[in-house]
Design an enzyme around this catalytic site. Structure first.
Site, PDB file in Angstrom:
ATOM      1  N   LEU A   1       8.423 -58.642  63.073  1.00  0.00           N
ATOM      2  CA  LEU A   1       9.484 -59.598  63.323  1.00  0.00           C
ATOM      3  C   LEU A   1       9.373 -60.792  62.393  1.00  0.00           C
ATOM      4  O   LEU A   1       8.279 -61.327  62.170  1.00  0.00           O
ATOM      5  CB  LEU A   1       9.438 -60.097  64.776  1.00  0.00           C
ATOM      6  CG  LEU A   1      10.097 -59.231  65.857  1.00  0.00           C
ATOM      7  CD1 LEU A   1       9.392 -57.882  65.983  1.00  0.00           C
ATOM      8  CD2 LEU A   1      10.097 -59.956  67.199  1.00  0.00           C
ATOM      9  N   CYS A   2      10.512 -61.207  61.845  1.00  0.00           N
ATOM     10  CA  CYS A   2      10.677 -62.445  61.089  1.00  0.00           C
ATOM     11  C   CYS A   2       9.618 -62.558  59.987  1.00  0.00           C
ATOM     12  O   CYS A   2       9.505 -61.687  59.141  1.00  0.00           O
ATOM     13  CB  CYS A   2      10.669 -63.639  62.043  1.00  0.00           C
ATOM     14  SG  CYS A   2      11.338 -65.155  61.330  1.00  0.00           S
TER      15      CYS A   2
END
Length: 407
Positions: A121-122
């Site tokens: 994620l991210c």
């Protein structure tokens, strides 16, 4: 945004059963207990953002991505980053990349598997993409079963609100400030992000809490958002350098663990998720990764913004997502795959506007879609393991571990 005692990590949040099976100075690796009689052969390693804590993927029961994936027979591991301080100022991209490599090796060893998948994620997706390129350069890509990137921007073309706030002089000042302190304070970064949406994230709470004297309602996502971590000065510097030069969009412009990074060498199936209302990582920027990564890329556009688009449990009546037209179910070959026999870019035109113009809306959550897609790339099934860990990876503290409690 939320009372600091509204929740307690390990009680109400991050309660999916599991145990820490590996701990280093930089991270813990948590293995989650199987919840089904049979499990998929290849494990999944979750790589969370490096500026926040991992339990965004393990919120309250019913809203936990980890809980859901375990319930679908996946063998799930999660990295829990240590909250660094000035002593760890020299931890850069290589240090975090090595931690991801070590986590993949540990998960494969514990599960007796030849491959493992990544769910990142991210900012964790930036690190993981570079690790995948490193594996491609060193002949280790056959150990990677698939790559998931959630709200991750790899091509940092200077556009949008965030870019308008940054230039080389501003970046140099920021790097100098974190170098002097040894780290970037996560609370300061959270304030910057909040001012990108002041009506929702600043004035709304000023009116409710200060003018009207009301207590903010308990909301697990906002509690996690306020539970920030620091970022080592070296990692802050590395991220800024990549963003200013858009280095990941240029073959061999940056290295990971001594390997030149060329994302075209990441010739594995990838699953990309973006949020249509994301103000930090605009979905169009996330979409550009479809043109960078090798292999077959499935792009999914979820509802909501940066975080809410990730928290998408199947019982959400408002959930929906968009995919390329005529795209097969999650467990079928994507258009452009070898099994499909069409152009590798057929489902992902260069211009995201062209993709959106013809995209189909699917009712429901993308979680089952991803779980099905992942299952087809997880090597079949076997009986669940009788216990967590393995020789050399004996279980320690129960999940969510110790590092997540560091303030």
């Amino acid at each position: 945004m939320v009372s600091p005692d509204a929740f307690e990590v390990g009680r109400g949040l991050a309660v999916t059963p599991g145990a820490v099976v590996r701990r280093t100075e930089i991270a813990e690796l948590i293995q989650y207990a199987p919840a089904t009689p049979r499990v998929h052969q290849f494990p999944l390693v979750i790589v969370p953002p490096v500026i926040n804590k991992f339990y965004i993927t393990d919120l309250a029961p019913g809203r936990s991505m980890i809980e859901y994936l375990v319930s679908q027979g996946h063998q799930v591991f999660a990295i829990s980053w240590r909250n660094p301080d000035a002593r760890h100022r020299d931890w850069g991209l290589d240090a975090y990349g090595q931690a991801v490599v070590d986590a993949l090796n540990a998960a494969r060893s514990i599960c007796g598997a030849t491959k493992a998948s990544i769910c990142a994620l991210c900012s964790g997706g930036i690190v993981s993409s570079m690790v995948a390129a490193h594996l491609g350069d060193t002949g280790g890509l056959e150990q990677l079963a698939s790559l998931y990137l959630g709200v991750t921007v790899l091509d940092h073309v200077q556009e949008g609100t965030v870019a308008a706030l940054a230039d080389e002089r501003t970046a140099a000042l920021a790097v100098a400030a974190s170098r002097a302190r040894g780290y970037l304070d996560g609370r300061a970064l959270a304030e910057v992000f909040a001012w990108l949406r002041p009506n929702d994230l600043i004035w709304n709470y000023w009116v409710n809490n200060y003018l009207q004297g009301r207590n903010p309602p308990p909301f697990d996502i906002l509690y996690w958002n306020a539970d920030t971590t620091r970022m080592p000065a070296a990692l802050h510097r590395d991220f800024i350098n990549i963003a200013l030069t858009s280095a990941l969009a240029k073959p061999d412009a940056v290295t990971m663990l001594g390997s030149p990074v060329d994302l075209a060498r990441v010739d594995v199936d990838s699953y990309l998720v973006a949020g249509i209302a994301d103000h930090l990582c605009p979905w169009q920027s996330c979409y550009r990764s479809t043109q960078l990564l090798g292999g077959d890329v499935r792009f999914v556009l979820s509802t909501s913004g940066h975080i809410a688009s990730m928290i998408n449990p199947p019982d959400n009546p408002k959930a929906r997502f968009q995919v390329a037209p005529g795209e097969p179910p999650g467990d079928a070959p994507a258009p452009g795959s070898a099994a499909d026999g069409h152009s590798a870019r057929a489902a992902n035109p260069p211009d995201p506007r062209d993709w959106l113009r013809v995209a189909e809306t699917v009712p429901g959550s993308w979680w089952p879609h991803y779980s099905s897609w992942l299952a087809a790339r997880s090597g079949g099934q076997k009986s669940r393991p009788r216990k967590l860990g393995a020789v050399g990876f004996e279980p320690m503290e129960p999940a969510p571990g110790l590092y997540v409690l560091d303030r």
